[in-house]
Design a protein around this motif. Sequence first.
Motif, PDB file in Angstrom:
ATOM      1  N   ASP A 181     -37.540 -19.474  27.933  1.00 17.64           N
ATOM      2  CA  ASP A 181     -36.877 -18.176  28.071  1.00 17.64           C
ATOM      3  C   ASP A 181     -37.172 -17.506  29.413  1.00 17.64           C
ATOM      4  OD1 ASP A 181     -35.558 -18.008  25.615  1.00 17.64           O
ATOM      5  OD2 ASP A 181     -37.350 -17.261  24.581  1.00 17.64           O
ATOM      6  N   GLU A 182     -36.128 -16.984  30.020  1.00 18.89           N
ATOM      7  CA  GLU A 182     -36.273 -16.125  31.189  1.00 18.89           C
ATOM      8  C   GLU A 182     -36.838 -14.786  30.720  1.00 18.89           C
ATOM      9  OE1 GLU A 182     -35.880 -18.135  33.977  1.00 18.89           O
ATOM     10  OE2 GLU A 182     -34.358 -16.821  34.835  1.00 18.89           O
ATOM     11  N   ALA A 183     -37.375 -14.015  31.654  1.00 23.18           N
ATOM     12  CA  ALA A 183     -38.015 -12.741  31.300  1.00 23.18           C
ATOM     13  C   ALA A 183     -37.084 -11.828  30.487  1.00 23.18           C
ATOM     14  CB  ALA A 183     -38.487 -12.039  32.562  1.00 23.18           C
ATOM     15  N   ASP A 184     -35.789 -11.829  30.829  1.00 19.19           N
ATOM     16  CA  ASP A 184     -34.858 -10.931  30.105  1.00 19.19           C
ATOM     17  C   ASP A 184     -34.312 -11.578  28.820  1.00 19.19           C
ATOM     18  OD1 ASP A 184     -33.053 -12.798  30.976  1.00 19.19           O
ATOM     19  OD2 ASP A 184     -31.868 -11.431  32.210  1.00 19.19           O
ATOM     20  N   GLY A 185     -34.735 -12.802  28.526  1.00 24.03           N
ATOM     21  CA  GLY A 185     -34.363 -13.472  27.276  1.00 24.03           C
ATOM     22  C   GLY A 185     -32.911 -13.922  27.199  1.00 24.03           C
ATOM     23  N   SER A 186     -32.145 -13.752  28.267  1.00 18.83           N
ATOM     24  CA  SER A 186     -30.705 -14.021  28.207  1.00 18.83           C
ATOM     25  C   SER A 186     -30.390 -15.512  28.282  1.00 18.83           C
ATOM     26  CB  SER A 186     -30.007 -13.313  29.365  1.00 18.83           C
ATOM     27  OG  SER A 186     -30.490 -13.844  30.586  1.00 18.83           O
ATOM     28  N   SER A 187     -31.269 -16.281  28.890  1.00 18.51           N
ATOM     29  CA  SER A 187     -31.025 -17.716  29.048  1.00 18.51           C
ATOM     30  C   SER A 187     -32.360 -18.415  29.251  1.00 18.51           C
ATOM     31  CB  SER A 187     -30.098 -17.964  30.235  1.00 18.51           C
ATOM     32  OG  SER A 187     -30.683 -17.443  31.411  1.00 18.51           O
ATOM     33  N   GLN A 188     -32.305 -19.731  29.375  1.00 18.47           N
ATOM     34  CA  GLN A 188     -33.541 -20.489  29.535  1.00 18.47           C
ATOM     35  C   GLN A 188     -33.496 -21.329  30.802  1.00 18.47           C
ATOM     36  OE1 GLN A 188     -31.745 -21.044  26.310  1.00 18.47           O
ATOM     37  NE2 GLN A 188     -32.599 -19.013  25.942  1.00 18.47           N
ATOM     38  N   SER A 210     -28.429 -22.346  27.745  1.00 16.54           N
ATOM     39  CA  SER A 210     -28.454 -21.424  26.626  1.00 16.54           C
ATOM     40  C   SER A 210     -28.656 -22.204  25.318  1.00 16.54           C
ATOM     41  CB  SER A 210     -27.124 -20.665  26.600  1.00 16.54           C
ATOM     42  OG  SER A 210     -27.154 -19.720  25.570  1.00 16.54           O
TER      43      SER A 210
END
Length: 220
Positions: A181-188, A210
């Motif tokens: 997960d990226e910090a903002d949780g939007s994608s990996q 994703s």
Amino acid sequence: MRKYEDLYRHKGMRNQLVSLLREKGIVDEGVLEAINTIPRHFFLDSAFDAIAYEDRAFPIGEGQTISQPYTVAYQTQLLQIKRGDKVLEIGTGSVYQATVLAQMQARVYTIERQKNLYEHNKGYVFKSKYPNIKFFYGDGFEGLPTYAPFDKVIITAAAPFIPPKLIAQLKVGGYMVIPVDEADGSSQRMLRITKVGENATTEESFDLFSFVPMLTGKNG
Ligand code: SAH
């Protein structure tokens, strides 16, 4: 009882899918050959025959998905599979990814946390063709300590962090391919971890993807 047929038109669609994957940058011939060989439509409901060869993810029930062919090819290519590699997969899902690994002559140990998916996979259509896939019901964060160490580890769900127990179960010199997960949780971000020593790893960073979330504990 479902009838499984691999027809000329399915082979044609697979050829087209493989051409598309080449255009998108997949170069590992072993990966492309596996995708060209495996009837992906067997892994979806029979109503979705044609869609099976589109380069997209697809729901398989229980809110889970069969990964997009490009994603499967991408992760498998990063693993640099060699014949006989012992591979741990987290997230069995439809068994498509595991089948690609098995077709490439890996010895696959795959874990699923959803009881009903695990039970469903007892009817895996290629059981006799790929005896080199072993199915487990459990929590992927724990891995399979009894069967460790592994040459390669692949995580097919969005990981909140790199699971330390899975690093412990990796051989020195082995690879882990994991979408984190990226910090903002939007994608990996796809990462490849190399275990360079008993207590040392290096990390390479690749593209964004994703995935459905990697969840703790078992369900069912
Ligand atoms: N590899 C699959 C794609 C699976 S989608 C395929 O080729 O079709 C991700 C899967 O991971 C889901 O089935 C989900 O239930 C499973 N999963 C999520 N968290 C998990 C965990 N902690 N342990 C094992 N499986 C997990």
